[in-house]
Scaffold this active site. Structure first.
Site, PDB file in Angstrom:
ATOM      1  N   ASP A  95      52.554  48.551  63.727  1.00  0.00           N
ATOM      2  CA  ASP A  95      53.706  47.718  64.019  1.00  0.00           C
ATOM      3  C   ASP A  95      53.781  46.509  63.094  1.00  0.00           C
ATOM      4  OD1 ASP A  95      55.797  46.846  66.405  1.00  0.00           O
ATOM      5  OD2 ASP A  95      54.721  45.130  65.587  1.00  0.00           O
ATOM      6  N   ILE A 110      58.520  46.895  67.204  1.00  0.00           N
ATOM      7  CA  ILE A 110      58.863  48.156  66.546  1.00  0.00           C
ATOM      8  C   ILE A 110      58.239  49.329  67.294  1.00  0.00           C
ATOM      9  CG2 ILE A 110      58.809  49.455  64.392  1.00  0.00           C
ATOM     10  CD1 ILE A 110      60.611  46.928  64.450  1.00  0.00           C
ATOM     11  N   ASP A 111      57.014  49.167  67.767  1.00  0.00           N
ATOM     12  CA  ASP A 111      56.417  50.203  68.624  1.00  0.00           C
ATOM     13  C   ASP A 111      57.292  50.438  69.855  1.00  0.00           C
ATOM     14  OD1 ASP A 111      54.216  50.852  67.117  1.00  0.00           O
ATOM     15  OD2 ASP A 111      52.829  49.554  68.207  1.00  0.00           O
ATOM     16  N   LEU A 112      57.739  49.354  70.481  1.00  0.00           N
ATOM     17  CA  LEU A 112      58.519  49.481  71.714  1.00  0.00           C
ATOM     18  C   LEU A 112      59.864  50.144  71.446  1.00  0.00           C
ATOM     19  CD1 LEU A 112      57.729  45.978  73.243  1.00  0.00           C
ATOM     20  CD2 LEU A 112      56.711  48.168  73.869  1.00  0.00           C
ATOM     21  N   GLY A 127      59.369  53.800  70.896  1.00  0.00           N
ATOM     22  CA  GLY A 127      59.207  54.500  72.161  1.00  0.00           C
ATOM     23  C   GLY A 127      60.536  54.747  72.849  1.00  0.00           C
TER      24      GLY A 127
END
Length: 463
Positions: free
Chosen positions: A195, A227-229, A232
């Protein structure tokens, strides 16, 4: 009805429900299950399972945040999510602390709180996929699954025979979602992606933080792994799109999700501005490039946030504050306020310092002028609106029972799903699980593995 809470030993089973003010509580009883015919496509789970996605089985091979965030979304909406973890180690985030959970005596353990953020409503199964027996177990589980989510490096699962091509031959209906840093194609495909790295590469950090000329200026990462979230969330949408497509085609498909792709997409108006003008956006702290006043302001006892998005709101602010700026040509329109930002903002800062934060909020709230205090996280969870919406969720890993020997964590608190559906609300079935908590249950339920074979697999270190 905000949530549907399901308790019981198994996610599948006959359900008896009763409604309350905020919850519908369902108690399930475990059905006797036999292994399914491996030659057939996945069958529909028990129709009495709760949640909008109660008909889906999801095999979760992902770790850390982007993949688990996606699968928690699916799990919250009722999907039966089986999280595969390495025996003795588990998901990396089980060890990413502090902060750590405390045991019943208040003593910190070595169990990190991070894991709880993205693994609610899942069942944890430990399988060593580096062993032939472990690979076969995962293949058998995949043959009975609707969705598989993984976030290994591009091609990483191919050496185990667990790539999309291999598993789709076993189960043509399988929807296989790969989450990587840079996607499965292109010059960066073999690279690992994180991220923070992608926030930097995408330009997001270049527009986050105060300008270089201001105290504390310089590029900053966002306070959570945004960015990870977002990846997802996009992965969740892609999976549900593939489920809908499968209704028409009868086939699954491969989904290629990349952190960098998502980061570029969520540049949103900043990206669009650059693409259409060639002007590179700059950092400007808490201010907005196109809307004024839209930022934090000092008050007599702290700070507040004003998010004035149109001329009517600005006029109402001025009227409430007893000032005539809205009648001045240079400030009457948003375009004018943007041009004259350097003049207007110091005037507003001098004004906002004359009252405490609570007084400003009380003055402006009923005038439809967006404003609020700048809370720390503790204050946010204490907010009456947050409490009314039930955004704090407390669960037990072992409801009505003592944790087994060696397990020191039972009570786990998480943030509730924000998805509120009137007829099929999110379900609460499992707390974020202990490592391997459901290995015996799932392998018996899905694959018919009995106690004797399970013990043999444990002895070999397969599970």
């Amino acid at each position: 009805k905000k949530y549907e809470t399901v308790t019981g030993a198994a996610a599948l089973g006959a359900a008896t429900c009763r409604s309350g003010a905020n919850y519908s509580t369902c108690t399930t009883q475990k059905d006797a299950m036999t292994p399914r015919d491996q030659s057939t496509a996945p069958v529909s789970p028990n129709p009495q399972r709760s949640g909008a996605l109660g008909h889906l089985r999801v095999l979760d091979l992902s770790r850390v945040l982007a993949g688990p965030w996606c699968t928690q979304n699916l799990a919250d909406m009722g999907a039966d999510v089986i999280k595969i973890e390495k025996p003795g180690e588990g998901d990396d985030t089980r060890h990413w602390g502090p902060p750590f959970f405390a045991d019943a005596a208040g003593t910190p353990t070595d169990n990190a709180c991070y894991f709880a953020a993205c693994n609610r409503n899942k069942r944890s199964v430990t399988v060593d996929m580096a062993t032939p027996e472990g690979q076969e177990i995962i293949r058998e589980l995949a043959s009975q699954s609707d969705v598989l989510v993984e976030n290994f490096k591009t091609g990483g699962l191919g050496r185990y025979g667990l790539d999309y091509e291999s598993l789709s031959r076993i189960n043509p209906r399988l929807i296989y979602c790969s989450v990587t840093g840079f996607g499965n194609t292109g010059p960066y495909a073999p690279r690992a992606g994180y991220d923070l790295l992608v926030q930097a590469m995408s330009g997001l950090m270049s527009i986050t933080g105060r300008a270089d000329t201001e105290p504390g200026g310089g590029p900053l990462r966002v306070g959570v792994a945004v960015i990870d979230l977002f990846t997802g969330m996009y992965a969740t949408s892609a999976i549900l799109s593939a489920v809908e497509a499968r209704h028409h085609t009868g086939r699954g498909q491969h989904i290629d999700m990349a952190l960098l792709d998502v980061a570029m997409a969520v540049l949103a108006n900043q990206g669009a501005g650059y693409l259409n003008t060639g002007n590179v956006p700059q950092r400007q702290g808490n201010t907005h490039p196109s809307v004024v006043p839209y930022q934090d302001f000092p008050t007599q006892d702290g700070n507040m946030l004003l998010a004035i998005g149109n001329d009517g709101q600005f006029a109402r602010f001025c009227e409430a504050a007893g000032i005539g700026w809205a009648q001045e040509a240079r400030f009457a329109t948003n375009a004018g306020r943007v041009i004259h930002r350097a003049t207007l903002i110091p005037l507003m800062e001098s004004l906002t310092r004359t009252r405490p934060t609570a007084e400003w909020i009380g003055l402006l709230e009923d005038k439809a002028v967006p404003c609020g205090s700048i809370n720390h996280i503790g204050q946010a969870f204490d907010d009456p609106q947050v409490q009314h919406r039930g955004l704090r969720v407390e669960q037990e890993r072992y409801p009505g029972a003592q944790p087994p020997a060696g397990e020191h964590i039972n009570r786990v608190v998480t943030t509730a799903s924000p998805m509120r559906l009137s007829e099929t609300p999110p379900t609460l079935r499992y707390a974020p699980p202990a490592l391997g908590q459901h290995t015996e249950q799932v392998l018996s339920e899905y694959l018919g593995i009995g106690a004797q074979r399970l013990e043999a697999l444990r002895t070999k270190g397969v599970v």
